[in-house]
Design an enzyme around this catalytic site. Structure first.
Site, PDB file in Angstrom:
ATOM      1  CG  ASP A 171       6.000   4.318   1.494  1.00 53.18           C
ATOM      2  OD1 ASP A 171       6.030   4.840   3.109  1.00 53.18           O
ATOM      3  OD2 ASP A 171       4.758   3.869   1.067  1.00 53.18           O
ATOM      4  CE  LYS A 189      -0.704   6.981   6.944  1.00 56.45           C
ATOM      5  NZ  LYS A 189      -0.738   6.237   5.689  1.00 56.45           N
ATOM      6  CG  PHE A 238      -2.218   1.148   1.124  1.00 55.96           C
ATOM      7  CD1 PHE A 238      -2.537   1.236   0.702  1.00 55.96           C
ATOM      8  CD2 PHE A 238      -1.297   2.599   1.701  1.00 55.96           C
ATOM      9  CE1 PHE A 238      -3.495   2.246   0.396  1.00 55.96           C
ATOM     10  CE2 PHE A 238      -1.596   3.606   1.093  1.00 55.96           C
ATOM     11  CZ  PHE A 238      -2.930   2.991   1.019  1.00 55.96           C
TER      12      PHE A 238
END
Ligand SMILES: *Cc1c(COP(=O)(O)O)cnc(C)c1O
Length: 407
Positions: free
Chosen positions: A224, A253, A139
């Protein structure tokens, strides 16, 4: 009580989410309060975007100070926060340069563009032929290019035509990556721990082996760390667990402290250096408000206490869950305060347990009245509480889970 906002959202919002039925109106630290005044311990923390808890005084203060000065300049001019932000983030990462963006998906897109340009201009791959290796179950966000290499049908179906140039291999297998490398491979893009897949931890030694392979083959290692990084796993970066430094960190985030969207690609001079003026950018990327909040996040991580708390309490939760008798549970995966509790069966779906946790019982009058957690892929309950929770709160979370799973 029927929530007016929820009704309006159902009628006028796009239906692209399936939230648990809680309407949050205020939050502080590890807790949120709904419209009816019910308190919940937030054990999702906005998928790690709220690593430092809601409204952390230091972050709110940094934002407030900057709100009164200047919030947005665009990159047509300099601002007096951007340079400090880049320098401080590069130092945290042990890198040279930072390319600031806003959302995680933009950081991933930027990483892809960096790797392709590096491939053509530094490695010498024929133009238009670059390949990037990614993992099954990945993802990386929701843009058309990123969903082009997803294997999740709901993320991908009917959004084509898809962006070419990606090769997908099983997660955690260096052999599979080695077999997929061609002279046109420019990068391996990987989550050091797969978050949305359900906190999937690769076999020990995977990151080290991947680092060696990428060095041998002259291929960029792009980590990531948008969900895994910035303290969540008990270290600053998930790659730290194997003492590995990638060629590019993708961050997002928690970098925005739960206040503003802030993302970044961080790398060495010889990689980020491929960009010249006009070749990439973002109106909001590197804005002074984002930089001021990001700088405070970096300063807080520099102290190491959040990482230490995540490591200690994550271990405590994992040990208690492993020791508990949890009917129907296949596996508890944990790294720091990031836990995936996988059930053997998809019936009842993991969402049912998350719904039950909403009405967990308070330990005392001042305690939380419920627990917020989120299912992923039908079988997994995912927990990512803020890194500011106490041992008592960690124990309380485990008690609620054990009770709900046993029921
Ligand atoms: C959330 C996430 C993204 C995308 O971030 P957005 O801010 O939602 O665009 C990318 N990669 C990983 C690993 C993520 O968890």
């Amino acid at each position: 009580m029927v929530s007016e906002s929820l009704e309006l959202e159902r009628r006028h919002g796009a239906n692209n989410y399936h939230p648990l039925p809680v309407v949050i109106s205020t939050a502080s630290g590890a807790y949120v309060t709904d419209e009816d005044g019910r308190r919940y311990l937030d054990a999702l923390a906005a998928y790690s975007a709220v690593n430092f808890g809601h409204g952390h005084p230091r972050l709110i203060e940094a934002a407030r100070r900057q709100l009164d000065r200047v919030t947005l300049t665009s990159r047509a001019f300099h601002n007096d926060q951007l340079g400090h932000f880049c320098a401080e983030l590069a130092e945290l990462c042990g890198m040279d340069r930072v390319l600031p963006m806003n959302t995680g998906a933009e950081a991933v897109e930027t990483g892809i563009k960096t790797a392709r340009k590096w491939g053509y201009e530094v490695k010498g791959v024929p133009d238009g032929q670059a390949e990037i290796i990614v993992a099954d179950g990945n993802f990386h966000g929701r843009t058309t290019t990123i969903i082009s290499f997803s294997d999740d049908p709901s993320a991908r179906d009917h959004f084509g035509p898809y962006t070419p140039g990606f090769v997908r291999v099983p997660y955690g297998s260096v052999e599979a990556i080695a077999a997929a490398i061609t002279p046109n491979t420019v990068a391996v893009l990987i989550e050091p721990i797969q978050g949305e897949a359900g906190v999937v931890i690769p076999p020990e030694g995977f990151l080290q082996s991947l680092r060696r392979l990428c060095n041998q083959e002259n291929v960029l290692f792009i980590a990531d760390e948008i969900q895994a990084g910035l303290g969540r796993t008990g270290r600053t970066f998930a790659c730290d667990h194997e003492d590995v430094r990638p060629d590019l960190y993708l961050l997002g985030k928690a970098l925005g402290g739960g206040i503003v969207p802030v993302s970044a690609v961080v790398g060495r001079d010889d990689v980020i250096g491929v960009f010249g003026p006009g070749q990439h950018g973002s109106t909001f990327g590197g804005n002074p408000l984002a930089c001021a909040v990001g700088r405070e996040v970096i300063a807080m991580l520099g102290e190491g206490t959040y990482q230490a708390n995540a490591a200690a309490l994550g271990e405590r939760m994992k040990q208690r869950l492993d020791a508990a008798v949890l009917p129907g549970v296949k596996e508890v995966r944990a790294r720091g305060l990031w836990l995936g509790i996988e059930r053997t069966d998809a019936e009842p779906p993991a969402r049912r347990f998350c719904e039950a946790l909403l009405t967990a019982q308070a330990p005392g009058p001042a305690g939380p009245a419920g627990l917020l957690a989120k299912d992923t892929h039908e079988t997994t309950i995912r927990l990512a509480p803020p890194l500011v929770i106490t041992a008592e709160e960690a124990d309380w979370i485990v008690d609620q889970l054990v009770a709900v799973l046993a029921a």
